[in-house]
Write a protein that holds these residues in place. Structure first.
Motif, PDB file in Angstrom:
ATOM      1  N   PHE A 118       0.814  -1.311   0.034  1.00 49.35           N
ATOM      2  CA  PHE A 118      -0.251  -0.079   0.161  1.00 49.35           C
ATOM      3  C   PHE A 118       0.726   1.253  -0.021  1.00 49.35           C
ATOM      4  CE2 PHE A 118      -3.290  -3.065   1.119  1.00 49.35           C
ATOM      5  CZ  PHE A 118      -4.425  -2.519   0.831  1.00 49.35           C
ATOM      6  N   SER A 119       1.390   1.495  -0.997  1.00 48.48           N
ATOM      7  CA  SER A 119       2.061   2.864  -1.248  1.00 48.48           C
ATOM      8  C   SER A 119       2.105   3.255  -2.807  1.00 48.48           C
ATOM      9  CB  SER A 119       3.594   2.574  -0.652  1.00 48.48           C
ATOM     10  OG  SER A 119       4.294   3.845  -0.924  1.00 48.48           O
ATOM     11  N   GLY A 120       2.502   4.407  -3.199  1.00 44.26           N
ATOM     12  CA  GLY A 120       2.599   5.047  -4.550  1.00 44.26           C
ATOM     13  C   GLY A 120       3.890   5.473  -4.720  1.00 44.26           C
ATOM     14  N   ASP A 121       4.738   5.447  -3.529  1.00 37.69           N
ATOM     15  CA  ASP A 121       6.179   5.856  -3.715  1.00 37.69           C
ATOM     16  C   ASP A 121       7.211   5.224  -4.734  1.00 37.69           C
ATOM     17  OD1 ASP A 121       8.705   6.986  -3.284  1.00 37.69           O
ATOM     18  OD2 ASP A 121       8.522   6.945  -0.997  1.00 37.69           O
ATOM     19  N   GLY A 122       7.589   6.050  -5.705  1.00 38.17           N
ATOM     20  CA  GLY A 122       8.595   5.423  -6.571  1.00 38.17           C
ATOM     21  C   GLY A 122       9.661   4.940  -6.194  1.00 38.17           C
ATOM     22  N   ARG A 125      10.240   1.119  -6.345  1.00 41.50           N
ATOM     23  CA  ARG A 125      10.244   0.259  -7.557  1.00 41.50           C
ATOM     24  C   ARG A 125      11.329  -0.768  -7.615  1.00 41.50           C
ATOM     25  NH1 ARG A 125      12.799  -1.366 -11.659  1.00 41.50           N
ATOM     26  NH2 ARG A 125      14.363  -0.227 -10.986  1.00 41.50           N
ATOM     27  N   ARG A 126      12.583  -0.457  -7.181  1.00 38.79           N
ATOM     28  CA  ARG A 126      13.864  -1.215  -7.140  1.00 38.79           C
ATOM     29  C   ARG A 126      13.328  -2.482  -6.037  1.00 38.79           C
ATOM     30  NH1 ARG A 126      16.329  -4.715  -7.787  1.00 38.79           N
ATOM     31  NH2 ARG A 126      18.418  -5.013  -7.862  1.00 38.79           N
ATOM     32  N   LEU A 127      12.732  -1.975  -5.050  1.00 37.02           N
ATOM     33  CA  LEU A 127      12.429  -3.179  -4.033  1.00 37.02           C
ATOM     34  C   LEU A 127      11.563  -4.327  -4.552  1.00 37.02           C
ATOM     35  CD1 LEU A 127      12.162  -4.483  -0.969  1.00 37.02           C
ATOM     36  CD2 LEU A 127      10.517  -2.839  -0.707  1.00 37.02           C
ATOM     37  N   VAL A 128      10.415  -3.675  -5.425  1.00 36.60           N
ATOM     38  CA  VAL A 128       9.460  -4.627  -5.952  1.00 36.60           C
ATOM     39  C   VAL A 128      10.293  -5.290  -6.950  1.00 36.60           C
ATOM     40  CG1 VAL A 128       7.452  -4.782  -7.582  1.00 36.60           C
ATOM     41  CG2 VAL A 128       7.414  -3.093  -5.787  1.00 36.60           C
ATOM     42  N   GLU A 129      11.281  -4.948  -7.950  1.00 32.45           N
ATOM     43  CA  GLU A 129      11.851  -5.513  -8.770  1.00 32.45           C
ATOM     44  C   GLU A 129      12.622  -6.705  -8.201  1.00 32.45           C
ATOM     45  OE1 GLU A 129      14.500  -4.586 -12.553  1.00 32.45           O
ATOM     46  OE2 GLU A 129      15.164  -3.733 -10.773  1.00 32.45           O
ATOM     47  N   ALA A 130      13.152  -6.450  -6.904  1.00 30.72           N
ATOM     48  CA  ALA A 130      14.126  -7.370  -6.205  1.00 30.72           C
ATOM     49  C   ALA A 130      13.304  -8.495  -5.740  1.00 30.72           C
ATOM     50  CB  ALA A 130      15.057  -6.802  -5.130  1.00 30.72           C
ATOM     51  N   VAL A 131      12.170  -8.325  -5.068  1.00 33.92           N
ATOM     52  CA  VAL A 131      11.497  -9.579  -4.540  1.00 33.92           C
ATOM     53  C   VAL A 131      10.881 -10.320  -5.763  1.00 33.92           C
ATOM     54  CG1 VAL A 131      11.058  -8.652  -2.517  1.00 33.92           C
ATOM     55  CG2 VAL A 131       9.383  -8.001  -4.177  1.00 33.92           C
ATOM     56  N   GLN A 132      10.522  -9.740  -7.115  1.00 31.81           N
ATOM     57  CA  GLN A 132      10.046 -10.444  -8.135  1.00 31.81           C
ATOM     58  C   GLN A 132      11.143 -11.203  -8.901  1.00 31.81           C
ATOM     59  OE1 GLN A 132       8.811  -7.022 -10.656  1.00 31.81           O
ATOM     60  NE2 GLN A 132       6.463  -7.103 -10.145  1.00 31.81           N
ATOM     61  N   SER A 133      12.414 -10.777  -8.385  1.00 32.38           N
ATOM     62  CA  SER A 133      13.348 -11.698  -8.939  1.00 32.38           C
ATOM     63  C   SER A 133      13.369 -13.036  -8.033  1.00 32.38           C
ATOM     64  CB  SER A 133      14.673 -10.759  -9.061  1.00 32.38           C
ATOM     65  OG  SER A 133      15.108 -10.634  -7.544  1.00 32.38           O
ATOM     66  N   MET A 150      -1.036   9.699  -7.374  1.00 37.63           N
ATOM     67  CA  MET A 150      -0.411   9.713  -6.208  1.00 37.63           C
ATOM     68  C   MET A 150       0.419   8.228  -6.300  1.00 37.63           C
ATOM     69  SD  MET A 150      -3.026  10.947  -3.165  1.00 37.63           S
ATOM     70  CE  MET A 150      -1.372  10.959  -1.957  1.00 37.63           C
ATOM     71  N   VAL A 151       0.322   7.450  -7.174  1.00 31.66           N
ATOM     72  CA  VAL A 151       1.308   6.456  -7.583  1.00 31.66           C
ATOM     73  C   VAL A 151       2.327   6.947  -8.736  1.00 31.66           C
ATOM     74  CG1 VAL A 151      -0.288   5.515  -9.118  1.00 31.66           C
ATOM     75  CG2 VAL A 151       1.444   4.143  -7.914  1.00 31.66           C
ATOM     76  N   ALA A 152       3.579   6.593  -8.502  1.00 30.41           N
ATOM     77  CA  ALA A 152       4.900   7.011  -9.280  1.00 30.41           C
ATOM     78  C   ALA A 152       4.631   6.084 -10.682  1.00 30.41           C
ATOM     79  CB  ALA A 152       5.942   6.684  -8.781  1.00 30.41           C
ATOM     80  N   LEU A 155       6.620   2.645 -10.593  1.00 33.04           N
ATOM     81  CA  LEU A 155       6.071   1.641  -9.632  1.00 33.04           C
ATOM     82  C   LEU A 155       4.991   0.998 -10.032  1.00 33.04           C
ATOM     83  CD1 LEU A 155       6.343   0.401  -6.590  1.00 33.04           C
ATOM     84  CD2 LEU A 155       4.785   2.110  -5.833  1.00 33.04           C
ATOM     85  N   ARG A 156       4.106   1.605 -10.619  1.00 32.88           N
ATOM     86  CA  ARG A 156       2.798   0.956 -11.416  1.00 32.88           C
ATOM     87  C   ARG A 156       3.252   0.027 -12.360  1.00 32.88           C
ATOM     88  NH1 ARG A 156      -1.758   3.965 -14.740  1.00 32.88           N
ATOM     89  NH2 ARG A 156      -3.179   2.295 -14.817  1.00 32.88           N
TER      90      ARG A 156
END
Length: 206
Positions: A118-122, A125-133, A150-152, A155-156
């Motif tokens: 729950f966040s729109g902070d850009g 983005r790198r964190l999301v990519e890391a866990v996706q990996s 309000m979402v970068a 990130l979206r």
């Protein structure tokens, strides 16, 4: 939101970001409803709530919410707000919890199949990519129905699924409020109303 029944899910809430998004859309969050939504859809492993607190104040306006969450199924991570004066003599505060959230998500990744952020902070983005990996799915919940959104965008784009907060609002809004198209909130006071209005992430005091 789509979850597999046996999917292990963890929820990560950027408290200040979610508060701002929901208030801009014109409703308050019912955190019990929010937790129930995920508990009934999948195997909810943990729900984290991150926020900054000013412990030097005699009464912190967000303390009632933090205490309630602590006793009602959330793991609350707080950080002391730091105040300083810049070179122009302006008083500023810092209360960024990005690092804490990122560390917790990475540490929990071996035990979770699907993260809900729950966040729109850009910056995430790198964190999301890391866990996706690591083979994990990530759903981001924020809003594009405000001006500006309000979402970068980065990130979206990175998320496996993006959920519009306003659409979710009918399921997690407090009873006295209902989501409206970009309208300011009105009426009633609840836990969400107690969030401090004077703090901006790494910004000036209003």
């Amino acid at each position: 939101m789509h979850f597999y029944p046996t999917e292990r899910v963890a929820v990560f809430i950027d408290g200040a970001n979610l508060y701002s998004a929901a208030r801009t859309l014109g409703f308050d969050i019912d955190y019990r409803k929010l937790l129930d939504q995920f508990a009934k859809k999948a195997m909810l492993i943990r729900a984290f709530y991150y926020t900054a607190l000013n412990e030097d104040q005699e009464f912190s306006p967000i303390r009632p919410l933090v205490d309630w969450l602590d006793y009602n199924g959330y793991t609350v991570i707080t950080k002391q707000i730091k105040e300083y004066t810049d070179s122009l003599g302006r008083r500023k505060v810092k209360g960024n919890i990005d690092v804490e959230l990122a560390i917790d998500m990475m540490e929990l990744s071996p035990f979770v199949d699907h993260f809900v952020l729950f966040s729109g902070d850009g910056d995430f983005r790198r964190l999301v990519e890391a866990v996706q990996s690591k083979g994990k799915r990530v759903t981001v919940v924020s809003t594009i129905r405000t001006q500006p959104p309000m979402v970068a965008d980065e990130l979206r784009r990175q998320a496996d699924v993006f959920v519009e907060l306003q659409d979710l609002g009918t399921q997690i809004a407090r009873a006295h409020s209902a989501p409206r198209d970009g309208a300011p909130a009105a009426g009633g006071r609840g836990f969400a109303d107690e969030a401090p209005r004077f703090i901006q992430r790494d910004g000036d005091v209003d």
